[in-house]
Design a protein around this motif. Structure first.
Motif, PDB file in Angstrom:
ATOM      1  N   MET A  58       0.822  -1.210   0.000  1.00  0.00           N
ATOM      2  CA  MET A  58       0.000   0.000   0.000  1.00  0.00           C
ATOM      3  C   MET A  58       0.857   1.262   0.000  1.00  0.00           C
ATOM      4  O   MET A  58       0.503   2.263  -0.615  1.00  0.00           O
ATOM      5  CB  MET A  58      -0.940   0.010   1.206  1.00  0.00           C
ATOM      6  N   LEU A  59       1.992   1.219   0.681  1.00  0.00           N
ATOM      7  CA  LEU A  59       2.904   2.360   0.684  1.00  0.00           C
ATOM      8  C   LEU A  59       3.367   2.682  -0.733  1.00  0.00           C
ATOM      9  O   LEU A  59       3.316   3.836  -1.165  1.00  0.00           O
ATOM     10  CB  LEU A  59       4.105   2.075   1.575  1.00  0.00           C
ATOM     11  N   GLY A  66       1.232   9.674  -6.138  1.00  0.00           N
ATOM     12  CA  GLY A  66       1.618  11.053  -5.908  1.00  0.00           C
ATOM     13  C   GLY A  66       1.966  11.379  -4.469  1.00  0.00           C
ATOM     14  O   GLY A  66       2.008  12.540  -4.118  1.00  0.00           O
ATOM     15  N   ARG A  67       2.174  10.398  -3.655  1.00  0.00           N
ATOM     16  CA  ARG A  67       2.525  10.578  -2.245  1.00  0.00           C
ATOM     17  C   ARG A  67       1.445  11.326  -1.474  1.00  0.00           C
ATOM     18  O   ARG A  67       0.479  11.815  -2.046  1.00  0.00           O
ATOM     19  CB  ARG A  67       3.877  11.259  -2.081  1.00  0.00           C
TER      20      ARG A  67
END
Length: 72
Positions: A58-59, A66-67
C-alpha cells in the motif's frame, strides 16, 4: 490497510501520523496496560508478515499515486 486498521481503534484512542511511515495512537489519561489492551481488542491482523507485506504494498501504491495519499 494501515489506515483502515488504525481507524478501528476505539477506547478513546486517536491516531496520528508520526513520521514518514510511522503512526501512533494516543490514549489520553490511560495507562500503558489499558492502551495495550484496547489495541489488542481493536486489531485483527492475521500475521506480522502479512501486515508488513500489505503495508509495504500500500505504501508503494500511495507513492505511485503522488505521495501524501491514503490508500485502501
Amino acid at each position: 490497510m494501515v489506515s483502515s486498521q488504525i481507524s478501528r481503534v476505539g477506547g478513546g484512542g486517536t491516531a496520528y501520523r508520526y513520521g514518514g511511515e510511522e503512526f501512533c495512537v494516543i490514549f489520553p489519561r490511560r495507562s500503558a496496560e489499558e492502551a495495550a489492551a484496547e489495541l489488542e481488542r481493536s486489531v485483527d491482523f492475521s500475521t506480522p508478515d502479512a501486515v508488513v507485506m500489505n503495508a509495504d504494498k500500500m505504501l508503494y501504491r500511495a507513492k505511485k499515486a503522488g505521495r501524501n495519499r491514503v490508500i485502501f
